[in-house]
Design a protein around this motif. Structure first.
Motif, mmCIF file in Angstrom:
data_model
loop_
_atom_site.group_PDB
_atom_site.id
_atom_site.type_symbol
_atom_site.label_atom_id
_atom_site.label_comp_id
_atom_site.label_asym_id
_atom_site.label_seq_id
_atom_site.Cartn_x
_atom_site.Cartn_y
_atom_site.Cartn_z
ATOM 1 N N ILE A 30 -4.627 33.322 -102.733
ATOM 2 C CA ILE A 30 -5.471 32.909 -101.604
ATOM 3 C C ILE A 30 -6.842 33.561 -101.742
ATOM 4 O O ILE A 30 -6.945 34.758 -102.056
ATOM 5 N N GLN A 31 -7.894 32.791 -101.502
ATOM 6 C CA GLN A 31 -9.242 33.330 -101.508
ATOM 7 C C GLN A 31 -10.041 32.769 -100.334
ATOM 8 O O GLN A 31 -9.820 31.636 -99.894
ATOM 9 N N LYS A 32 -10.973 33.605 -99.853
ATOM 10 C CA LYS A 32 -11.947 33.121 -98.876
ATOM 11 C C LYS A 32 -12.983 32.262 -99.594
ATOM 12 O O LYS A 32 -13.035 32.210 -100.826
ATOM 13 N N GLU A 33 -13.839 31.631 -98.807
ATOM 14 C CA GLU A 33 -14.838 30.756 -99.394
ATOM 15 C C GLU A 33 -15.860 31.530 -100.235
ATOM 16 O O GLU A 33 -16.524 30.959 -101.098
ATOM 17 N N ASP A 34 -15.988 32.864 -99.985
ATOM 18 C CA ASP A 34 -16.884 33.679 -100.802
ATOM 19 C C ASP A 34 -16.160 34.300 -101.995
ATOM 20 O O ASP A 34 -16.661 35.238 -102.626
ATOM 21 N N ASP A 35 -14.965 33.801 -102.313
ATOM 22 C CA ASP A 35 -14.142 34.229 -103.454
ATOM 23 C C ASP A 35 -13.467 35.584 -103.250
ATOM 24 O O ASP A 35 -12.875 36.131 -104.193
ATOM 25 N N THR A 36 -13.522 36.149 -102.044
ATOM 26 C CA THR A 36 -12.785 37.375 -101.748
ATOM 27 C C THR A 36 -11.291 37.080 -101.726
ATOM 28 O O THR A 36 -10.845 36.102 -101.114
ATOM 29 N N ASP A 37 -10.498 37.916 -102.406
ATOM 30 C CA ASP A 37 -9.052 37.728 -102.400
ATOM 31 C C ASP A 37 -8.469 38.034 -101.027
ATOM 32 O O ASP A 37 -8.911 38.950 -100.327
#
Length: 379
Positions: free
Chosen positions: A133-140
């Motif tokens: 899973i990642q946020k839209e800013d690519d943070t895990d």
């Protein structure tokens, strides 16, 4: 990759009510494609459980950000490499302890204690490592015990998925992933309640109510239900409890011991708090067994006179995931439900949308509802 609306927790310990502080943020996350031995499922229903609440309130620390939710059911929409036994379109229930089948507990028939499964869950990672899973800013974003069911879509290990008949409604199916196997399993597997014995259940949430149903199924002579909520006590009687007691009564222990000629053979603590455990222990008769399946704050401690264990041949046992073998027990319990012998559908309270999840946890904390289910629309 797939976009999914999900409830993300960024930190624990928000002030209540949660409907105002909003610890769970409804955001769009990105899920990677399922890896080897993994499934992408479209989640259709997920139950709110105290195990989720304990992460939100901080009594059980987990890595953040994290998508919570572990009691879920849905439809397989994509399969990874090396997957056998599952096809796109299959309906599944998720079990929150993936079992490797190779470690000592698994080989002993105790997959709830799977060592690699526990390590992955504690790390907030998938069974095969990492996160999907990642946020839209690519943070895990971390996974909640391998399920992360408060999301439109979820990646789960095949070790965490149990295929079920497609005619079972998703809101009912989800219950079998936690509440049913934990409560019923504590009675059937952990305690192995004998017919004709006296049983007490202290705490009447989803797990406690299933322990009541399990005690009926096991043929207990008397089934005593203990809680603070009068509506839940009345519901327990409808489900088969033979007597109910309000835990707030000062002499509740003395009442129960007097009415059972010294206490019950089996007492189940399902609330996850020390006062409930004390009550369960104190109403257990000489030679009896006290079983706890609640998850209290790790700092909480419970003490008792050690001499009693010897002098009264008392037993205290823990029960995790109802000591179940999910691949064996979930189909069995679903079969009992279909036969009308396990009316778990009567345990469902409110059905809410994902956007209302913070208010749902307020109601769960207040103990004013039966199992609250987040329903996701079919797309």
């Amino acid at each position: 990759m797939v976009k999914s609306k999900a409830a993300v927790l960024y930190e624990s310990g928000y002030d209540m009510p949660y409907v105002k502080s909003e610890p769970l943020k409804i955001e769009t996350v990105t899920l990677a494609s399922p890896g080897p031995n993994e499934l992408l499922i479209q989640v259709r229903a997920a139950g709110l459980c105290h195990s989720d609440l304990s992460v939100i309130n901080g009594s059980r620390k987990r890595q953040t950000p994290m998508v919570l939710g572990h009691e879920a059911a849905g439809v397989v929409t994509e399969i990874g490499e090396n997957v056998t036994g599952f096809d796109v379109g299959d309906h599944v229930v998720c079990a929150f302890v993936p079992s490797c089948g190779q470690c000592l507990p698994c080989k002993e028939g105790r997959p709830a204690l799977c060592e690699p499964g526990a390590a992955a869950n504690n790390a907030g990672e998938m069974f095969s490592g990492g996160t999907r899973i990642q946020k839209e800013d690519d943070t895990d974003v971390y996974s909640h015990i391998g399920i992360s069911g408060f999301s439109e879509y979820s990646i789960v290990s095949t070790n965490s998925a149990i295929k079920i008949d497609p005619d079972l409604p998703f809101d009912q199916a989800a219950l079998f992933g936690c509440a049913v196997i934990t409560g019923l399993g504590a009675v059937i597997n952990t305690a192995a309640v004998k017919p004709g014995t006296d049983v007490a259940v202290v705490g009447l949430g989803g797990i406690g109510m299933n322990a009541v149903l399990g005690s009926v199924l096991a043929g207990a002579k008397s089934i005593i239900a203990v809680d603070l909520n009068e509506e839940k006590l009345a519901h327990a009687k409808e489900l088969g409890a033979t007597a109910v007691y309000n835990a707030s009564d000062d002499d509740v222990v003395e009442q129960i011991k007097a009415d059972t000629s010294g206490g019950v053979h089996y007492a189940f603590e399902t609330a996850g708090v020390v006062p409930a455990m004390k009550t369960a222990y104190n109403i257990t008769r000489r030679g009896g067994t006290t079983i706890t399946s609640g998850l209290p704050d790790p700092k909480d401690e419970f003490s008792f006179p050690q001499v009693v264990l010897t002098a009264e041949e008392r037993t205290i046992k823990g029960s995790y995931l109802g000591s179940c073998v999910p691949a064996r027990d979930i189909p069995r319990y679903i079969s009992l439900f279909k036969q009308g012998k396990l009316p778990v559908d009567q345990l469902i309270g409110e059905k809410i949308a994902l956007e209302d999840i913070n208010e749902g946890f307020d109601r769960l904390h207040a103990g004013k509802s039966q199992r609250i289910i987040v329903e996701f629309p079919s797309t």
